[in-house]
Design an enzyme around this catalytic site. Structure first.
Site, PDB file in Angstrom:
ATOM      1  N   LEU A  44       0.852  -1.186   0.000  1.00 40.71           N
ATOM      2  CA  LEU A  44       0.000   0.000   0.000  1.00 40.71           C
ATOM      3  C   LEU A  44       0.892   1.241   0.000  1.00 40.71           C
ATOM      4  CD1 LEU A  44      -2.525  -1.137   2.756  1.00 40.71           C
ATOM      5  CD2 LEU A  44      -2.903  -1.161   0.284  1.00 40.71           C
ATOM      6  N   SER A  45       0.297   2.403  -0.255  1.00 41.76           N
ATOM      7  CA  SER A  45       1.105   3.625  -0.252  1.00 41.76           C
ATOM      8  C   SER A  45       1.863   3.773   1.057  1.00 41.76           C
ATOM      9  CB  SER A  45       0.218   4.853  -0.473  1.00 41.76           C
ATOM     10  OG  SER A  45      -0.362   4.827  -1.748  1.00 41.76           O
ATOM     11  N   GLU A  46       1.188   3.492   2.178  1.00 47.01           N
ATOM     12  CA  GLU A  46       1.838   3.613   3.488  1.00 47.01           C
ATOM     13  C   GLU A  46       1.352   2.527   4.439  1.00 47.01           C
ATOM     14  OE1 GLU A  46       4.065   5.960   4.056  1.00 47.01           O
ATOM     15  OE2 GLU A  46       3.634   7.389   2.438  1.00 47.01           O
ATOM     16  N   THR A  47       2.269   2.068   5.268  1.00 44.80           N
ATOM     17  CA  THR A  47       1.947   1.278   6.457  1.00 44.80           C
ATOM     18  C   THR A  47       2.457   2.062   7.655  1.00 44.80           C
ATOM     19  OG1 THR A  47       2.067  -0.840   5.294  1.00 44.80           O
ATOM     20  CG2 THR A  47       2.311  -0.883   7.693  1.00 44.80           C
TER      21      THR A  47
END
Length: 260
Positions: A44-47
């Site tokens: 995902l874009s960010e964790t």
């Protein structure tokens, strides 16, 4: 080692919209390579990972490729997870590489309190118009390269080459214009961080909001990010801070199983 994980969509107007983020509440920090590997696996874009208790937490964010110093949508997501686990709270404070960050709850909206990220006027990099497929009316460089184009249609039509964008200065490329039914629109590309296009980028609005507040002559603004998923953000400039609010829609809850 079981690690809890929540995946939610931040700045979403409905299901399968907004920006997906994974959030992992931790008792103590995992080794950095493990957190980076989890982020890459999530893809995902960010964790986001956080450690703490009772409304005060340390927070870190990882893209599939690297750790970043500020992320809006994953902070909104982390705030949602804290409120889920501690429903008596209406405010949470995160310490981060970008200083203290506050998330408040107001009805079905969560409100970020982020620092302004100034961007100074700059000369357009060589070949920028070719990369965009349109003419840049103005360029500003701060954490990201922010480019202003003529209208919303030009933002919608963008199809830049990721390899060329990755060579531009800054963390990523913001392209923005005045909106037709909102105050301003934008898109955000960060291939050097492993994100070809980010669905909704809260941190980019720390540069977008002061620009559009000055240009439009008011401090309360409504923005939409025009990715395929799309997202709505309500932005307010308050001195050197930007308040950014939006909805969070839960998607899944689970447990990561790793041996480390």
């Amino acid at each position: 080692m079981p690690i809890p994980i929540e995946q939610v969509a931040a700045f979403a107007e409905g299901p399968f919209q907004g920006n997906p983020a994974a959030v992992c509440p931790l008792q103590s920090w995992l080794p950095d390579p493990i957190m980076q590997a989890i982020a890459a696996e999530n893809n995902l874009s960010e964790t986001a990972f956080y450690v703490g208790r009772e409304g005060r937490y340390a927070l870190r964010w990882f893209t599939p490729r690297c750790e970043v110093d500020l992320c809006g949508h994953a902070t909104l997501a982390a705030g949602h997870v804290v409120f889920l686990h501690e429903p008596h709270l209406d405010e949470v404070e995160f310490s981060s590489n970008s200083g203290p960050l506050i998330v408040r709850r107001l009805g079905d909206q969560l409100i970020l309190n982020f620092p302004v990220q100034p961007a100074c006027s700059c000369i357009a990099p060589d070949g920028l118009d070719d990369i965009l497929g349109t003419r840049a009316e103005a360029c500003f460089l701060g954490v990201d390269l922010m480019v202003v184009v003529a209208d919303q249609h030009e933002v919608e039509a963008l199809a830049p080459d990721s390899a060329a964008v990755a060579e531009l200065p800054g963390r990523g490329l913001i392209v923005t214009a005045q909106g037709t039914d909102v105050d301003f629109v934008s898109r955000f590309f960060a291939p050097s961080c492993g994100i070809a296009e980010d669905p909704v980028t809260g941190s980019a609005h720390c540069s977008l909001t002061p620009y559009w507040a000055k240009r439009l002559g008011r401090s309360d603004l409504v923005a939409r990010q025009l990715s395929a998923r799309g997202g709505m953000l309500h932005c307010q400039l308050v001195e050197d801070r930007v308040l950014i609010s939006g909805r969070v829609i839960p998607y899944l809850s689970g447990v990561i199983h790793i041996d480390c």
